[in-house]
Write a protein that holds these residues in place. Structure first.
Motif, PDB file in Angstrom:
ATOM      1  N   ASP A  86       0.842  -1.201   0.000  1.00 43.57           N
ATOM      2  CA  ASP A  86       0.000   0.000   0.000  1.00 43.57           C
ATOM      3  C   ASP A  86       0.872   1.245   0.000  1.00 43.57           C
ATOM      4  OD1 ASP A  86      -2.208  -1.633   0.121  1.00 43.57           O
ATOM      5  OD2 ASP A  86      -2.942  -0.871   2.046  1.00 43.57           O
ATOM      6  N   TYR A  87       1.936   1.195   0.798  1.00 48.81           N
ATOM      7  CA  TYR A  87       2.844   2.334   0.954  1.00 48.81           C
ATOM      8  C   TYR A  87       3.848   2.422  -0.194  1.00 48.81           C
ATOM      9  CZ  TYR A  87       6.314   5.380   3.196  1.00 48.81           C
ATOM     10  OH  TYR A  87       7.197   6.396   3.479  1.00 48.81           O
ATOM     11  N   GLU A  88       4.375   1.282  -0.610  1.00 50.75           N
ATOM     12  CA  GLU A  88       5.454   1.280  -1.592  1.00 50.75           C
ATOM     13  C   GLU A  88       4.977   1.258  -3.041  1.00 50.75           C
ATOM     14  OE1 GLU A  88       8.849  -1.009   1.118  1.00 50.75           O
ATOM     15  OE2 GLU A  88       7.817  -2.086  -0.504  1.00 50.75           O
ATOM     16  N   TYR A  91       0.652   4.025  -2.940  1.00 52.89           N
ATOM     17  CA  TYR A  91       0.778   5.411  -2.496  1.00 52.89           C
ATOM     18  C   TYR A  91       1.527   6.300  -3.491  1.00 52.89           C
ATOM     19  CZ  TYR A  91       2.334   9.293   0.552  1.00 52.89           C
ATOM     20  OH  TYR A  91       2.623  10.516   1.086  1.00 52.89           O
ATOM     21  N   MET A 121       2.502  -2.546   6.880  1.00 53.84           N
ATOM     22  CA  MET A 121       2.861  -1.162   7.207  1.00 53.84           C
ATOM     23  C   MET A 121       2.948  -0.953   8.711  1.00 53.84           C
ATOM     24  SD  MET A 121       0.758   1.274   4.533  1.00 53.84           S
ATOM     25  CE  MET A 121      -0.885   0.646   4.949  1.00 53.84           C
ATOM     26  N   GLN A 125       4.297   4.645   8.677  1.00 52.77           N
ATOM     27  CA  GLN A 125       3.905   4.589   7.266  1.00 52.77           C
ATOM     28  C   GLN A 125       2.406   4.838   7.098  1.00 52.77           C
ATOM     29  OE1 GLN A 125       5.557   0.716   6.846  1.00 52.77           O
ATOM     30  NE2 GLN A 125       7.451   1.440   5.896  1.00 52.77           N
ATOM     31  N   ILE A 126       1.616   4.248   7.974  1.00 45.56           N
ATOM     32  CA  ILE A 126       0.169   4.510   7.920  1.00 45.56           C
ATOM     33  C   ILE A 126      -0.098   5.983   8.198  1.00 45.56           C
ATOM     34  CG2 ILE A 126      -2.072   3.944   8.942  1.00 45.56           C
ATOM     35  CD1 ILE A 126      -0.847   1.191   9.701  1.00 45.56           C
ATOM     36  N   GLU A 128       1.843   8.483   7.547  1.00 46.02           N
ATOM     37  CA  GLU A 128       2.211   9.281   6.379  1.00 46.02           C
ATOM     38  C   GLU A 128       1.087   9.270   5.348  1.00 46.02           C
ATOM     39  OE1 GLU A 128       5.657   9.444   2.904  1.00 46.02           O
ATOM     40  OE2 GLU A 128       6.120   8.496   4.830  1.00 46.02           O
ATOM     41  N   LEU A 129       0.454   8.113   5.163  1.00 50.61           N
ATOM     42  CA  LEU A 129      -0.689   8.054   4.247  1.00 50.61           C
ATOM     43  C   LEU A 129      -1.802   8.981   4.724  1.00 50.61           C
ATOM     44  CD1 LEU A 129      -1.055   4.220   3.455  1.00 50.61           C
ATOM     45  CD2 LEU A 129       0.208   5.961   2.193  1.00 50.61           C
TER      46      LEU A 129
END
Length: 362
Positions: A86-88, A91, A121, A125-126, A128-129
């Motif tokens: 989700d992050y890498e 996003y 995550m 990281q969460i 940052e989203l």
């Protein structure tokens, strides 16, 4: 139909903040050989079960030829489980389009490494989203199926084993299950789950003590256990600093029993009616939300046709994906966002879509 009212409806929602909630992976899985009888009770998206689409409305209905470029309508992306992808993967692509999304987070999986073959995550990281405009949604404490399952075999008082139509509740050992036919009810703790010559079963710590007939009885998590999954997830995520207003049901499994309990904590559930992404914003009920996958279990042509319909009807589309899956790539996400951009559709979070269509409830 003029595009201006719908355009205002969705644009005004972006960044509106908290919805006043009421007080308080279909990753449809066909019953197969997945699950575990081991000590780890938190089995998840790589259970080994096979997926089925279970579409309840054709996604191939095509709008008029001139639909691309029509203003109006919006799309919500709801990503499942909270993997590092989700992050890498998702996003960075969403950032290219200045498009938010909603991430369904399983609280017990936050920050876990190589669990179920995936990294998950962490809080930073969460966060940052969320700081970038994404919504964080609950996906329960342990990725537990929220629906009830009918018994497909009779069970006697000396039996420690039942055979439900699906054995998702056997993926998590140590929780109590309620078996009920409306007249008699018993609670037993799940200690095992597997398949035998009869079918998939749940194993309990002691005999049932009474009889239940197939077709008349069902098994489900009791209300207090459901409140643990739903309420504790919300409390823990909020305790970590996140704003939690909505729920994503694991496995796309949710029923009226679960919905009524979820209303105590959440303003909506993102996937109550899987199989179609098209929701009418004029009659939208966030506890009847339609969601469909936009990469898994579908084709690009079907997704484009559904987006045509969303643009033509100025509808609300809700789409999902599991970014840890090989086929869910940055290029496929980018392609979908390009199609949305071509149709001049807004991208909003699930929380903001609820605010825009039905408003806050408190």
């Amino acid at each position: 139909m003029s595009d201006e009212p719908t355009r205002r409806r969705f644009v005004a929602a972006a960044g509106t903040g908290v919805i006043g909630a009421t007080p308080g992976c279909l990753e449809r899985l066909a019953d197969g050989d997945g699950g575990s009888d081991g000590a780890d009770t938190n089995t998840g998206p790589n259970d080994g079960e096979d997926h089925a689409t279970g579409k309840d409305e054709p996604a191939t209905e095509t709008g008029p030829d001139d639909v691309p470029g029509v203003d109006g309508g919006a799309v919500v992306f709801v990503y499942d489980d909270g993997p590092i992808e989700d992050y890498e993967v998702a996003y960075p692509v969403h950032r290219e389009f200045d498009a938010p999304a909603t991430a369904g987070i399983v609280t017990e999986w936050i920050g876990r490494k190589d669990f179920q073959g995936t990294d998950w995550m962490d809080v930073d990281q969460i966060g940052e989203l969320e700081a970038a405009g994404w919504e964080v949604a609950s996906h329960t404490t342990a990725h537990t199926a929220l629906g009830a399952f009918e018994l497909v075999e009779d069970a006697g008082p000396d039996d420690t084993r039942i055979y439900p139509e699906r054995r998702h509740h056997g993926f998590h050992h140590g929780y109590e299950i309620e078996i009920t036919d409306g007249d008699d009810s018993v609670r037993r703790t799940v200690v095992g789950s597997d398949r035998d010559d009869v079918g998939g079963y749940l194993e309990f710590d002691e005999p049932l003590g009474t009889s239940f007939r197939a077709g008349d009885a069902r098994e489900r998590y009791p209300a207090d256990v459901m409140r643990e999954f739903l309420g504790e997830s919300k409390r823990e995520l909020e305790g970590r600093g996140f704003e939690i207003e909505t729920l994503l049901a694991p496995y796309d499994i949710v029923d009226e029993w679960a919905v009524e309990i979820a209303r105590e904590y959440y303003a909506g559930i993102a996937n109550v009616r899987p199989g179609s992404m098209v929701n009418d914003p004029e009659t939208f009920d966030p506890f009847e939300t339609r969601r469909d996958y936009f990469i898994e279990f579908t084709t690009p042509d079907d997704v484009e046709s559904a987006l045509d319909r969303i643009a033509h009807e100025e509808a609300l589309g809700v789409v999902g994906a599991h970014t840890f899956k090989e086929e869910v790539t940055g290029d496929r996400i980018r392609q979908t966002l390009e199609w949305i951009d071509e149709r001049d559709l807004e991208v909003v979070t699930f929380r903001d879509a609820i605010e825009a269509t039905v408003g806050g409830s408190g």
